[in-house]
Design a protein around this motif. Structure first.
Motif, mmCIF file in Angstrom:
data_model
loop_
_atom_site.group_PDB
_atom_site.id
_atom_site.type_symbol
_atom_site.label_atom_id
_atom_site.label_comp_id
_atom_site.label_asym_id
_atom_site.label_seq_id
_atom_site.Cartn_x
_atom_site.Cartn_y
_atom_site.Cartn_z
ATOM 1 N N GLY A 27 5.210 5.509 -7.751
ATOM 2 C CA GLY A 27 6.265 5.637 -6.911
ATOM 3 C C GLY A 27 6.119 6.222 -5.474
ATOM 4 O O GLY A 27 4.974 6.574 -4.829
ATOM 5 N N LEU A 28 7.132 6.632 -4.802
ATOM 6 C CA LEU A 28 7.219 7.195 -3.424
ATOM 7 C C LEU A 28 6.619 8.575 -3.592
ATOM 8 O O LEU A 28 5.764 8.824 -2.710
ATOM 9 N N GLY A 29 7.198 9.229 -4.334
ATOM 10 C CA GLY A 29 6.534 10.594 -4.585
ATOM 11 C C GLY A 29 5.036 10.796 -5.053
ATOM 12 O O GLY A 29 4.182 11.548 -4.584
ATOM 13 N N GLY A 30 4.688 10.072 -5.596
ATOM 14 C CA GLY A 30 3.446 9.855 -6.226
ATOM 15 C C GLY A 30 2.363 9.633 -5.106
ATOM 16 O O GLY A 30 1.395 10.211 -4.927
ATOM 17 N N GLY A 31 2.662 8.733 -4.220
ATOM 18 C CA GLY A 31 1.937 8.370 -3.037
ATOM 19 C C GLY A 31 1.858 9.466 -2.070
ATOM 20 O O GLY A 31 0.801 9.574 -1.731
ATOM 21 N N VAL A 77 3.611 2.315 -4.466
ATOM 22 C CA VAL A 77 3.635 3.375 -3.465
ATOM 23 C C VAL A 77 4.050 2.764 -2.132
ATOM 24 O O VAL A 77 3.832 1.411 -1.877
ATOM 25 N N ASP A 78 4.946 3.342 -1.122
ATOM 26 C CA ASP A 78 5.623 2.862 -0.049
ATOM 27 C C ASP A 78 4.377 2.424 0.839
ATOM 28 O O ASP A 78 3.309 2.945 0.797
ATOM 29 N N GLN A 79 4.755 1.263 1.610
ATOM 30 C CA GLN A 79 3.904 0.825 2.655
ATOM 31 C C GLN A 79 3.085 1.703 3.506
ATOM 32 O O GLN A 79 1.897 1.866 3.732
ATOM 33 N N GLU A 80 3.947 2.546 4.129
ATOM 34 C CA GLU A 80 3.464 3.590 5.147
ATOM 35 C C GLU A 80 2.272 4.499 4.439
ATOM 36 O O GLU A 80 1.366 4.948 5.161
ATOM 37 N N THR A 81 2.918 5.225 3.318
ATOM 38 C CA THR A 81 1.974 5.898 2.606
ATOM 39 C C THR A 81 0.612 5.305 2.218
ATOM 40 O O THR A 81 -0.539 5.845 2.322
ATOM 41 N N GLU A 82 0.511 4.268 1.663
ATOM 42 C CA GLU A 82 -0.541 3.369 1.505
ATOM 43 C C GLU A 82 -1.539 3.290 2.635
ATOM 44 O O GLU A 82 -2.551 3.166 2.561
ATOM 45 N N TYR A 83 -0.814 2.895 3.870
ATOM 46 C CA TYR A 83 -1.559 2.539 5.010
ATOM 47 C C TYR A 83 -2.124 3.950 5.556
ATOM 48 O O TYR A 83 -3.297 3.951 5.872
#
Length: 448
Positions: free
Chosen positions: A389-393, A416-422
């Motif tokens: 999820g978003l928080g995990g990322g 995971v959201d795209q920005e965090t993954e980037y």
């Protein structure tokens, strides 16, 4: 007074200029095509090599001619010890198999031939039908060359009477009775213990291409099979890699194998992926981690839950040799993920861990955020196909900010959201570049 010269024709003799030429029946015959005696002798040696193998007593150039002319169909009892020429064994391999990757066999054609020849015999061995001497007679010929065996099927005994009886019946009772028939496979014990250089053993107990003759018992790794294999592996002190995959290995069989692998002097890699191992089997493997020299353990695609993960995590806190652990496609959940994370806060050996497809979510990433901030040994983590999820990322990103060691972090399909993954990818890529430049400046010197 000088007598006149007699007419050559009247005397029946001809002068040299008028002599008749004797033409052979073969117009192409010439003295230049008559083979030398040496060539005739070499051809004789080639044609009679099976009965009278002469090679060592020949000159090097003559040995070359004999080896080039030898048939690849000669009995191995003749060629195994006498012929070491790689070109000869190359011809044997290419004539028999379409694909020949010598790099997988230590760049030795002779090793490739004997390993694949032995593998083919074992794959086609039918207990109670195939003559065991096919294997026993080959052992003294191949034992000096076999270092790895990959056997992806074992044929069960043919139960002719039971099969006919089953065909004459119907209903579930006949199927269950037939399923109880002994289906023990070939016992590798005699073979494995007789191969002094065997280092790798890759096994799958099952049947390939069974077609319409499918039966569940064709894929049954029996208790007796496990006993035989465990006893053989225990005595094979040269074994470094054991892979037993897709063979329905359950907890009981796992514990039996582990009992015989404890304190093994050479085993460094164990692969039990794609089996039926649950928590009790994982607990036994935790004991193995602490009692052996294992460096790589693959338990992918089993049924290990949080109790099994706890046993493995406890082993990680005490172990000092394991560098790679694969737990993908299990059921460890966040309870298991958290205990593994706590273990990695103190572990200084593990470099790669695969936790993909384990129903992990944000609670696991909280622990691993601390791991990333403190652990300087881990090089790669795989969290793919989870529910971070978003928080995990964001938790992972926070832990990774000061990390200079991690070079792989797989977050595919982890929500995971795209920005965090980037951003995570950028940090990991920077670490990878630093490691690559460091390896170029300080290349590892391989021992001669």
């Amino acid at each position: 007074m000088q007598k006149p010269a007699a007419d050559d024709r009247s005397t029946g003799s001809l002068c040299p200029s008028q002599a008749r030429r004797c033409i052979t029946e073969d117009p192409k015959w010439s003295l230049t095509t008559v083979p030398h005696l040496t060539e005739l002798c070499l051809q004789h040696i080639i044609h009679n090599f099976e009965k009278n193998p002469i090679l060592d007593r020949l000159l090097p150039e003559h040995q070359r001619k004999v080896l080039d002319g030898l048939s690849t169909g000669l009995p191995l009892a003749v060629t195994a010890d006498l012929v070491n020429d790689e070109e000869y064994w190359k011809r044997c391999c290419i004539e028999r198999w379409e694909v020949c990757d010598i790099s997988s066999y230590g760049d030795s054609w002779k090793r490739m031939f004997f390993e694949r020849h032995l593998e083919n015999i074992l794959k086609c061995f039918i207990p109670n039908i195939t003559d065991p001497n096919q294997v026993l007679e080959l052992i003294p010929l191949c034992k000096g060359y076999v270092r790895k065996l990959e056997i992806d099927q074992f044929l069960p005994p043919v139960q002719v009477g039971q099969k006919e009886e089953r065909d004459g019946q119907s209903g579930p009772e006949s199927d269950s009775e037939f399923g109880e028939v002994s289906t023990h496979h070939y016992d590798l014990g005699v073979l494995i213990t007789a191969l002094p250089h065997l280092e790798e053993l890759h096994l799958t107990y099952g049947l390939k291409n069974c077609g319409m003759n499918f039966e569940w018992n064709l894929f049954n790794f029996t208790h007796q099979d496990c006993c035989n294999l465990a006893a053989a592996v225990k005595l094979c002190h040269s074994l470094k890699v054991l892979k037993l995959t897709q063979s329905n290995v359950d907890d009981d069989k796992t514990r039996l194998l582990v009992h015989n692998l404890l304190d093994h002097p050479c085993l460094v890699e164990l692969n039990l992926s794609h089996n039926l191992i649950r928590d009790k089997g994982a607990q036994a493997l935790g004991e193995l981690i602490n009692r052996s020299r294992l460096e790589t353990l693959d338990l992918g695609n089993n049924q290990i839950c949080h109790l099994g993960a706890e046993a493995l995590a406890k082993a990680l806190t005490e172990n000092s040799t394991l560098t790679s652990l694969n737990l993908r496609l299990n059921c460890v959940g966040d309870k298991g993920g958290e205990v593994i994370g706590r273990a990695l806060l103190t572990n200084t050996t593990l470099k790669f861990i695969h936790l993909g497809s384990n129903s992990l979510s944000e609670p696991t990433t909280v622990l691993f955020s601390q791991v990333l901030a403190q652990n300087t040994t881990l090089k790669g983590i795989n969290f793919s196909c989870n529910h971070l999820g978003l928080g995990g990322g964001k938790q992972l990103l926070e832990g990774l900010v000061g990390n200079k060691a991690l070079t792989e972090l797989d977050l595919r399909q982890a929500e995971v959201d795209q920005e965090t993954e980037y951003l995570i990818h950028q940090l990991v890529w920077a670490n990878r570049e630093v490691a690559r430049l460091g390896s170029l400046q300080h290349p590892t010197t391989k021992p001669l």
